[in-house]
Design an enzyme around this catalytic site. Structure first.
Site, PDB file in Angstrom:
ATOM      1  N   VAL A  58       0.843  -1.186   0.000  1.00 58.59           N
ATOM      2  CA  VAL A  58       0.000   0.000   0.000  1.00 58.59           C
ATOM      3  C   VAL A  58       0.882   1.242   0.000  1.00 58.59           C
ATOM      4  O   VAL A  58       1.976   1.246   0.562  1.00 58.59           O
ATOM      5  CB  VAL A  58      -0.944   0.053   1.228  1.00 58.59           C
ATOM      6  CG1 VAL A  58      -2.030  -0.989   1.111  1.00 58.59           C
ATOM      7  CG2 VAL A  58      -0.163  -0.131   2.519  1.00 58.59           C
ATOM      8  N   HIS A 104      11.988  10.360   7.913  1.00 56.82           N
ATOM      9  CA  HIS A 104      12.476  11.587   7.295  1.00 56.82           C
ATOM     10  C   HIS A 104      13.899  11.432   6.792  1.00 56.82           C
ATOM     11  O   HIS A 104      14.309  12.143   5.863  1.00 56.82           O
ATOM     12  CB  HIS A 104      12.355  12.771   8.258  1.00 56.82           C
ATOM     13  CG  HIS A 104      12.899  12.524   9.617  1.00 56.82           C
ATOM     14  ND1 HIS A 104      12.218  11.828  10.581  1.00 56.82           N
ATOM     15  CD2 HIS A 104      14.069  12.886  10.198  1.00 56.82           C
ATOM     16  CE1 HIS A 104      12.929  11.767  11.690  1.00 56.82           C
ATOM     17  NE2 HIS A 104      14.069  12.402  11.481  1.00 56.82           N
ATOM     18  N   HIS A 108       9.511  36.206  22.729  1.00 56.46           N
ATOM     19  CA  HIS A 108       9.279  36.010  24.167  1.00 56.46           C
ATOM     20  C   HIS A 108       7.800  36.234  24.467  1.00 56.46           C
ATOM     21  O   HIS A 108       7.190  37.169  23.955  1.00 56.46           O
ATOM     22  CB  HIS A 108      10.111  37.007  24.973  1.00 56.46           C
ATOM     23  CG  HIS A 108       9.846  36.937  26.443  1.00 56.46           C
ATOM     24  ND1 HIS A 108      10.355  35.934  27.236  1.00 56.46           N
ATOM     25  CD2 HIS A 108       9.100  37.735  27.261  1.00 56.46           C
ATOM     26  CE1 HIS A 108       9.958  36.124  28.483  1.00 56.46           C
ATOM     27  NE2 HIS A 108       9.187  37.208  28.529  1.00 56.46           N
TER      28      HIS A 108
END
Length: 574
Positions: free
Chosen positions: A124, A417, A544
């Protein structure tokens, strides 16, 4: 989750034995020229987004596609004008065997470069990551994360919240994971169809350097071939898997049951993530680890902290220094039985009786039946030998012309990855741009709650490298307890660790344990990939209050002797 991370100084790795997950490092080089690489496993097309229109200069070198020879089984072939024309002597410029994340990334990049491309899939589309790994596991971990938040009365009370007792629907949780996998698989297929990648159905068998048989009789030719067949769960000898009470990660992701007591063999990425899921859903967990410590592949300091947070407070016990020599599934009213032998003496040490057992001992390459004998290639413990450019090496140590291998099948770094990055690197090479991937710049993550992430070397590996090459290393650390955003979330448990060279500011490794660690690691991984030195990172600006300031403080706390800036045109090669 190609969760078995394997980085080896040798060309290849050995599948982990029962109760153990092994980790080592291999070294690559970064490109001599900057290149736009997608280091993520799943590109944006996987989530339903279309690619941007190609530039006029790029479009100009793409001509209309010609259909493959009659007899080929082409399940999907659309938008052929986007797929380049192969040279007259071949059906395709590039043929990719395996349509997982690695093959998908290579196919899309190849079409962008104007190559006539086909991808062969015998199972698949999406491979392990989409169907049995990264994607469904993250769906389950998303559920476990929510459950932990709702069950943590002390945490909620500190925020001023009151929530009724949390519960879950097992089938609903399982459906969430399955539906996500189905959606991503469909989007991967559609993205390739949209660019005109030919999807050929059937098992691919290599007949020669340019020829592949698809299924039983159909044959296609290609100038270059990429093997991207991935891996399967590794099950040690003596363990009987029935798919119900003794399972692998493939079975566990279906979540057909939540056992009261489950033994997890192996405390690496796969085992840790499933312990997070099962304990959040109410199970008790027993880890079985062959090595003398849990989480052996992580930086020792990070592993020690992670054990204190992820193991000790939860319903988890463990046995270290033992092998699961025999596991028998539950049957006839009897529980699962596990025989434990001492890892050193091999003597029987204990016998466990549990409701279920998950085998999380890593993954083995899926390379049988590829026809490797036709190109004189012999696997090494199942892995296909390759050089630093992913070029396949034959039994005589010579390169096999025009054949490459990427991803789990070559064993260099078993992460989704990484496979994608290797595939893109190969496409760069076959289109005339030499490229060597720096594997030390590729990050890894464990999606527990909190998360663990890392890139580069662990402290012991860095010290070994420093001793061999004659330089010093330094360590810098910052705590999440000093971060405003983490404190606002009441999630101050965490540590970031930097391993670097004080003489020139080179980053050797970064390890993070804490809230959103998997997202934070990329600033460090990109710095390693681009050769950016710490003295330049000290000048970077972070919003920040954000968690990114954990790394900001980490880099600022490093003491670097040199004051030279990073190279501009030549990234540092590791």
């Amino acid at each position: 989750m190609q969760s078995s991370l394997s980085l080896s100084t040798a060309s290849h790795t050995t599948p982990a034995i029962a109760g153990s997950t092994h980790f080592s490092h291999s070294f690559g080089l970064v490109p001599s020229k900057p290149i736009n690489l997608r280091f993520c496993g799943l590109r944006r097309e996987a989530f339903g987004f279309s690619s941007l229109k190609q530039s006029a200069s790029h479009t100009a070198r793409i001509s209309s596609s010609r259909a493959p020879r009659s007899g080929n089984v082409v399940v999907a072939a659309a938008s052929s004008s986007d797929n380049g024309s192969a040279s007259k002597s071949f059906d395709y410029d590039l043929l990719i065997i395996g349509a997982g994340v690695g093959g998908h990334g290579a196919a899309l990049h190849a079409v962008e470069q104007g190559l006539k491309t086909a991808i062969v899939e015998g199972d698949v589309v999406g491979g392990t990551c989409v169907n049995r790994g990264c994607v469904p596991s993250k769906a389950l971990l998303a559920v476990s994360g929510r459950m932990r938040e709702l069950q943590n009365e002390h945490h909620l009370k500190a925020l001023g919240l009151q929530v009724a007792a949390a519960s879950y629907d097992r089938q609903g949780v399982a459906d969430h994971a399955n539906n996500l996998a189905t959606k991503i698989r469909s989007n991967l297929t559609n993205s390739m169809k949209a660019l005109g990648v030919d999807i050929l159905t059937g098992v691919g068998t290599i007949l020669g350097p340019h020829k592949v048989k698809i299924g039983s009789s159909n044959t296609v030719t290609a100038k270059d071939i990429i093997i991207a067949t991935g891996s399967v769960p590794f099950v040690p000898k003596g363990i009987e898997v029935d798919g119900k009470t003794v399972i692998t990660s493939d079975h566990a992701l279906k979540l057909e049951s939540v056992p009261d007591w489950i033994a997890i063999v192996g405390s690496g990425y796969i085992g840790l993530e499933f312990s997070d899921v099962y304990t959040a859903l109410g199970s008790e967990v027993t880890f079985i680890e062959a090595l003398d410590q849990l989480m052996p592949g992580f930086d020792p300091e990070i592993g020690k902290l992670a054990q204190r947070v992820l193991i000790n407070p939860r319903k988890i016990d463990y046995h270290t220094g033992v092998f699961a020599s025999k596991i028998t599934p539950a049957k006839d009213g009897k529980p699962v039985t596990i025989e434990l032998i001492d890892a050193k003496t091999k003597e029987l040490k204990d016998t466990l009786e549990v409701d279920a057992a998950l085998i999380a001992t890593g993954r083995a390459p899926f390379t049988k039946g590829l026809g490797l004998e036709n190109i004189n290639v012999t696997t090494q413990r199942g892995f296909i030998p390759v050089d630093e450019r992913m070029r396949v090496i034959d039994a005589n140590g010579k390169l096999v012309p025009h054949i490459y291998c990427i991803g789990d099948a070559n064993g260099k770094m078993m992460l989704a990855h990484a496979a994608s990055a290797q595939g893109i690197s190969v496409v760069e090479q076959v289109t005339g741009r030499d490229h060597v991937l720096n594997h030390l710049s590729i990050p890894a993550a464990c999606f527990t709650h909190p998360e663990i992430s890392m890139v580069g070397l662990t402290e012991p590996q860095a010290r070994e490298k420093a001793e061999k090459e004659g330089f010093e290393i330094s360590i810098a650390k910052t705590s999440f307890k000093a971060n405003t955003k983490a404190l606002a979330e009441n999630e101050g448990e965490g540590l970031a660790k930097l391993i670097y060279r004080p003489d020139n500011g080179e980053i050797l490794g970064v390890h993070i344990f804490g809230l959103h660690a998997a997202d934070l690691i990329h600033e460090a991984s990109n710095a390693i990939a681009l050769g950016t030195r710490i003295q330049d990172l000290k000048l970077a600006v972070h919003a920040h209050p954000t968690l990114s300031e954990v790394l900001d403080e980490l880099f600022k706390s490093a003491k670097v002797k040199a004051h030279v800036s990073s190279p501009v045109s030549e990234p540092v090669a590791v």
